[in-house]
Design a protein around this motif. Structure first.
Motif, PDB file in Angstrom:
ATOM      1  N   LEU A  40     -29.064 -27.935 -42.487  1.00  0.00           N
ATOM      2  CA  LEU A  40     -30.442 -28.423 -42.440  1.00  0.00           C
ATOM      3  C   LEU A  40     -30.780 -29.223 -43.696  1.00  0.00           C
ATOM      4  CD1 LEU A  40     -32.384 -25.338 -41.028  1.00  0.00           C
ATOM      5  CD2 LEU A  40     -32.221 -27.582 -39.940  1.00  0.00           C
ATOM      6  N   ARG A  41     -31.367 -30.384 -43.487  1.00  0.00           N
ATOM      7  CA  ARG A  41     -31.841 -31.172 -44.616  1.00  0.00           C
ATOM      8  C   ARG A  41     -33.206 -30.692 -45.087  1.00  0.00           C
ATOM      9  NH1 ARG A  41     -30.767 -37.298 -42.441  1.00  0.00           N
ATOM     10  NH2 ARG A  41     -28.536 -37.434 -42.895  1.00  0.00           N
ATOM     11  N   GLU A  42     -33.973 -30.157 -44.174  1.00  0.00           N
ATOM     12  CA  GLU A  42     -35.272 -29.582 -44.499  1.00  0.00           C
ATOM     13  C   GLU A  42     -35.629 -28.547 -43.435  1.00  0.00           C
ATOM     14  OE1 GLU A  42     -38.565 -32.440 -44.293  1.00  0.00           O
ATOM     15  OE2 GLU A  42     -37.137 -33.934 -43.575  1.00  0.00           O
ATOM     16  N   PRO A  43     -36.608 -27.672 -43.694  1.00  0.00           N
ATOM     17  CA  PRO A  43     -36.910 -26.597 -42.750  1.00  0.00           C
ATOM     18  C   PRO A  43     -37.400 -27.129 -41.400  1.00  0.00           C
ATOM     19  CG  PRO A  43     -37.889 -26.166 -44.902  1.00  0.00           C
ATOM     20  CD  PRO A  43     -37.402 -27.581 -44.931  1.00  0.00           C
ATOM     21  N   PRO A  44     -37.210 -26.353 -40.332  1.00  0.00           N
ATOM     22  CA  PRO A  44     -37.685 -26.775 -39.002  1.00  0.00           C
ATOM     23  C   PRO A  44     -39.172 -27.105 -38.963  1.00  0.00           C
ATOM     24  CG  PRO A  44     -36.178 -24.932 -38.784  1.00  0.00           C
ATOM     25  CD  PRO A  44     -36.411 -25.102 -40.248  1.00  0.00           C
ATOM     26  N   GLY A  93     -34.436 -40.207 -36.754  1.00  0.00           N
ATOM     27  CA  GLY A  93     -33.758 -39.331 -37.696  1.00  0.00           C
ATOM     28  C   GLY A  93     -33.498 -37.967 -37.110  1.00  0.00           C
ATOM     29  N   ASN A  94     -33.158 -37.035 -37.990  1.00  0.00           N
ATOM     30  CA  ASN A  94     -32.916 -35.662 -37.552  1.00  0.00           C
ATOM     31  C   ASN A  94     -33.156 -34.704 -38.699  1.00  0.00           C
ATOM     32  OD1 ASN A  94     -30.628 -36.052 -39.144  1.00  0.00           O
ATOM     33  ND2 ASN A  94     -29.260 -36.301 -37.392  1.00  0.00           N
ATOM     34  N   LEU A  95     -33.047 -33.408 -38.401  1.00  0.00           N
ATOM     35  CA  LEU A  95     -33.206 -32.378 -39.421  1.00  0.00           C
ATOM     36  C   LEU A  95     -31.888 -32.026 -40.092  1.00  0.00           C
ATOM     37  CD1 LEU A  95     -35.610 -29.721 -37.829  1.00  0.00           C
ATOM     38  CD2 LEU A  95     -36.124 -31.298 -39.688  1.00  0.00           C
ATOM     39  N   THR A  96     -30.783 -32.268 -39.396  1.00  0.00           N
ATOM     40  CA  THR A  96     -29.481 -31.835 -39.883  1.00  0.00           C
ATOM     41  C   THR A  96     -28.651 -33.026 -40.341  1.00  0.00           C
ATOM     42  OG1 THR A  96     -28.573 -31.925 -37.631  1.00  0.00           O
ATOM     43  CG2 THR A  96     -29.459 -29.814 -38.384  1.00  0.00           C
ATOM     44  N   THR A  97     -27.522 -32.736 -40.942  1.00  0.00           N
ATOM     45  CA  THR A  97     -26.648 -33.802 -41.424  1.00  0.00           C
ATOM     46  C   THR A  97     -25.701 -34.232 -40.307  1.00  0.00           C
ATOM     47  OG1 THR A  97     -25.087 -32.161 -42.244  1.00  0.00           O
ATOM     48  CG2 THR A  97     -26.704 -32.997 -43.795  1.00  0.00           C
ATOM     49  N   LEU A 132     -30.546 -24.156 -44.909  1.00  0.00           N
ATOM     50  CA  LEU A 132     -30.577 -25.470 -45.539  1.00  0.00           C
ATOM     51  C   LEU A 132     -29.265 -25.720 -46.263  1.00  0.00           C
ATOM     52  CD1 LEU A 132     -33.682 -25.094 -44.998  1.00  0.00           C
ATOM     53  CD2 LEU A 132     -34.058 -26.444 -47.057  1.00  0.00           C
ATOM     54  N   LEU A 133     -29.017 -26.988 -46.563  1.00  0.00           N
ATOM     55  CA  LEU A 133     -27.848 -27.366 -47.350  1.00  0.00           C
ATOM     56  C   LEU A 133     -27.830 -26.618 -48.692  1.00  0.00           C
ATOM     57  CD1 LEU A 133     -28.013 -31.223 -46.789  1.00  0.00           C
ATOM     58  CD2 LEU A 133     -26.181 -29.740 -45.978  1.00  0.00           C
ATOM     59  N   LEU A 144     -20.000 -17.869 -49.431  1.00  0.00           N
ATOM     60  CA  LEU A 144     -21.323 -17.785 -48.806  1.00  0.00           C
ATOM     61  C   LEU A 144     -22.425 -17.353 -49.778  1.00  0.00           C
ATOM     62  CD1 LEU A 144     -20.481 -16.428 -45.241  1.00  0.00           C
ATOM     63  CD2 LEU A 144     -21.064 -18.751 -45.927  1.00  0.00           C
ATOM     64  N   PRO A 145     -22.227 -16.323 -50.620  1.00  0.00           N
ATOM     65  CA  PRO A 145     -23.294 -16.001 -51.586  1.00  0.00           C
ATOM     66  C   PRO A 145     -23.617 -17.162 -52.521  1.00  0.00           C
ATOM     67  CG  PRO A 145     -21.751 -14.176 -51.397  1.00  0.00           C
ATOM     68  CD  PRO A 145     -21.143 -15.332 -50.650  1.00  0.00           C
ATOM     69  N   GLY A 146     -22.583 -17.868 -52.979  1.00  0.00           N
ATOM     70  CA  GLY A 146     -22.829 -19.014 -53.847  1.00  0.00           C
ATOM     71  C   GLY A 146     -23.585 -20.122 -53.138  1.00  0.00           C
ATOM     72  N   LEU A 147     -23.219 -20.372 -51.876  1.00  0.00           N
ATOM     73  CA  LEU A 147     -23.906 -21.407 -51.105  1.00  0.00           C
ATOM     74  C   LEU A 147     -25.360 -21.029 -50.839  1.00  0.00           C
ATOM     75  CD1 LEU A 147     -21.079 -22.324 -48.555  1.00  0.00           C
ATOM     76  CD2 LEU A 147     -21.876 -23.706 -50.488  1.00  0.00           C
ATOM     77  N   ARG A 148     -25.634 -19.728 -50.626  1.00  0.00           N
ATOM     78  CA  ARG A 148     -27.017 -19.292 -50.411  1.00  0.00           C
ATOM     79  C   ARG A 148     -27.873 -19.564 -51.644  1.00  0.00           C
ATOM     80  NH1 ARG A 148     -24.575 -14.513 -48.098  1.00  0.00           N
ATOM     81  NH2 ARG A 148     -24.667 -14.608 -45.808  1.00  0.00           N
ATOM     82  N   CYS A 149     -27.334 -19.299 -52.810  1.00  0.00           N
ATOM     83  CA  CYS A 149     -28.069 -19.569 -54.044  1.00  0.00           C
ATOM     84  C   CYS A 149     -28.387 -21.057 -54.185  1.00  0.00           C
ATOM     85  CB  CYS A 149     -27.267 -19.087 -55.255  1.00  0.00           C
ATOM     86  SG  CYS A 149     -27.099 -17.298 -55.375  1.00  0.00           S
ATOM     87  N   LEU A 150     -27.411 -21.890 -53.887  1.00  0.00           N
ATOM     88  CA  LEU A 150     -27.639 -23.331 -53.956  1.00  0.00           C
ATOM     89  C   LEU A 150     -28.662 -23.782 -52.918  1.00  0.00           C
ATOM     90  CD1 LEU A 150     -23.966 -24.574 -54.507  1.00  0.00           C
ATOM     91  CD2 LEU A 150     -25.807 -24.471 -56.196  1.00  0.00           C
ATOM     92  N   SER A 151     -28.670 -23.133 -51.754  1.00  0.00           N
ATOM     93  CA  SER A 151     -29.650 -23.473 -50.721  1.00  0.00           C
ATOM     94  C   SER A 151     -31.071 -23.193 -51.179  1.00  0.00           C
ATOM     95  CB  SER A 151     -29.371 -22.691 -49.431  1.00  0.00           C
ATOM     96  OG  SER A 151     -28.274 -23.222 -48.738  1.00  0.00           O
ATOM     97  N   LEU A 152     -31.247 -22.098 -51.920  1.00  0.00           N
ATOM     98  CA  LEU A 152     -32.583 -21.779 -52.440  1.00  0.00           C
ATOM     99  C   LEU A 152     -33.063 -22.866 -53.382  1.00  0.00           C
ATOM    100  CD1 LEU A 152     -32.213 -17.942 -53.094  1.00  0.00           C
ATOM    101  CD2 LEU A 152     -33.525 -19.053 -51.275  1.00  0.00           C
ATOM    102  N   LEU A 153     -32.178 -23.330 -54.255  1.00  0.00           N
ATOM    103  CA  LEU A 153     -32.542 -24.422 -55.157  1.00  0.00           C
ATOM    104  C   LEU A 153     -32.854 -25.699 -54.379  1.00  0.00           C
ATOM    105  CD1 LEU A 153     -29.876 -23.872 -57.975  1.00  0.00           C
ATOM    106  CD2 LEU A 153     -32.303 -23.261 -58.032  1.00  0.00           C
ATOM    107  N   TYR A 154     -32.041 -25.973 -53.359  1.00  0.00           N
ATOM    108  CA  TYR A 154     -32.259 -27.163 -52.528  1.00  0.00           C
ATOM    109  C   TYR A 154     -33.619 -27.070 -51.832  1.00  0.00           C
ATOM    110  CZ  TYR A 154     -31.459 -30.634 -48.856  1.00  0.00           C
ATOM    111  OH  TYR A 154     -31.564 -31.713 -48.008  1.00  0.00           O
ATOM    112  N   ARG A 155     -33.969 -25.863 -51.310  1.00  0.00           N
ATOM    113  CA  ARG A 155     -35.255 -25.687 -50.628  1.00  0.00           C
ATOM    114  C   ARG A 155     -36.425 -26.003 -51.563  1.00  0.00           C
ATOM    115  NH1 ARG A 155     -37.449 -22.802 -46.273  1.00  0.00           N
ATOM    116  NH2 ARG A 155     -35.365 -22.075 -45.660  1.00  0.00           N
ATOM    117  N   VAL A 156     -36.314 -25.563 -52.810  1.00  0.00           N
ATOM    118  CA  VAL A 156     -37.377 -25.844 -53.778  1.00  0.00           C
ATOM    119  C   VAL A 156     -37.512 -27.356 -53.986  1.00  0.00           C
ATOM    120  CG1 VAL A 156     -38.081 -25.601 -56.183  1.00  0.00           C
ATOM    121  CG2 VAL A 156     -37.178 -23.623 -54.945  1.00  0.00           C
ATOM    122  N   GLY A 157     -36.382 -28.030 -54.169  1.00  0.00           N
ATOM    123  CA  GLY A 157     -36.421 -29.472 -54.382  1.00  0.00           C
ATOM    124  C   GLY A 157     -37.006 -30.227 -53.207  1.00  0.00           C
TER     125      GLY A 157
END
Length: 348
Positions: free
Chosen positions: A178-182, A63-67, A172-173, A24-37
């Motif tokens: 979530l593919r993008e914020p609500p 479409g949708n917000l989630t995968t 977010l992923l 989970l900590p690793g996934l949170r870090c990746l989510s932050l990078l994904y949010r920026v992108g």
């Protein structure tokens, strides 16, 4: 970690030390990078720094917000039939997600059966598909899974939100789904809440309150997916009344397997077990044999799956146990009149 285990981790079903302290900590870090992108990409479209291609006919994006897991495929079929009933030539545009080389994916196989004769173009370059569809006479284009595909301009942006898991576990992923914020729902012209019959009234009221921060209340509809019948690979059908109460073994490879199980239980089936595979999974012969063997050992009456999974097998029985797909229909509740008014302006 396979996709099924990944979903158990991000949903909180898996609580071991490895999940909590490592994954989970690793996934949170990746989510932050994904949010920026995602933020940079959306700003480039918002500020017109990236080109949006427009075409000469209406484009309806769904479409949708989630995968996955919101019910896009049956809704695409509903939209397609709505336009066909008004004598409007429709073409479907999709990416062809997780198709095997030289083949088409499960969604196209199912939509070809649900919408016979309707052209369906699968290509990651949806702009090229749109031009080809126009050249071949399409009068309305339905862009499947198009909310994040902003290169092709759309006349109407419809977004499905699953009432059971609306915000993809809150992240977010890849920490969530979530593919993008609500807040991106502000781009939507109309939001349709799906599976509202599987959501408690109090939670549904809270969800509606959350949605109206981004979308006007009169631009929100609700929908359910109602079981209609069973169908097999020979296109034979059984009524639900004829099999209600039967003990069944189920399997699926969809974005919301919990929703499928609940649908089966609400339809009156006694579900011995639901085998879950990764979304869009391509079954091997050995896997189908294993499903049949376990179902036979469990002494069930039927093997049930989704119609999207049924099109990936040609066998009417696994180890002597009949295999059937559950046909689902869309029922739009609140908001249907306004949605149809918006669509009516696009039909010929």
């Amino acid at each position: 970690m396979d996709e099924v285990e990944y979903l158990r981790v991000i949903s909180g079903q898996r609580q071991d030390w490895c999940a909590r302290l490592l994954y989970l900590p690793g996934l949170r870090c990746l989510s932050l990078l994904y949010r920026v992108g995602v933020g940079v990409r959306n700003r480039m479209f918002d500020w017109r720094l990236r080109t949006v291609r427009t075409v000469a006919v209406p484009v309806v994006s769904l479409g949708n917000l989630t995968t996955g897991g919101t019910g896009k495929t049956p809704f695409v079929a509903w939209l397609t039939q709505w336009f066909l009933n008004r004598e409007t030539q429709v073409a479907l545009l999709s990416r062809g997600y997780r198709a095997l080389p030289g083949e088409v994916n499960d969604e196209k196989l199912l939509l070809d059966r649900l919408c016979p004769g309707v052209p369906h173009y699968q290509n990651p370059d949806r702009c090229a598909s749109a031009e080809k569809a126009l050249h071949e006479g399409a009068q309305v284009l339905i862009l499947d899974d198009g909310f994040q595909h902003r290169k092709l301009g759309r006349t109407l942006d419809l977004v499905l939100v699953d009432a059971v898991c609306p915000w993809g576990h809150g992240y977010l992923l890849p920490r969530g789904l979530l593919r993008e914020p609500p807040a991106s729902l502000r781009r939507a012209d109309f939001v349709i809440l799906t599976r509202v019959d599987q959501c408690p009234d109090a939670e549904l009221a809270q969800l509606n309150q959350a949605l109206i921060k981004f979308v006007p209340a009169d631009r929100i509809a609700s929908a359910t997916f109602q079981p209609q019948s069973l169908i097999n690979v020979a296109n034979e059908r059984l009524s639900l009344d004829s099999v209600r109460g039967k003990r069944v073994w189920a399997f699926c490879a969809i974005g919301n397997p919990a929703g499928f199980r609940l649908t089966l239980e609400q339809a009156g089936f006694d579900v011995a077990e639901l085998q879950i595979f990764a979304d869009h999974h391509h079954y091997t012969h050995e896997e189908l044999q294993e499903i049949g063997n376990r179902a036979r050992q469990a002494n069930v009456d039927l093997i049930l799956t989704t119609c999207k999974d049924l099109v990936k097998t040609s066998e009417p029985m696994f180890y002597g146990v009949p295999v059937w797909g559950l046909e689902i229909g869309v029922e739009i509740r609140d908001g249907k009149e306004l949605l149809e008014q918006l669509l009516q302006g696009l039909a010929l």
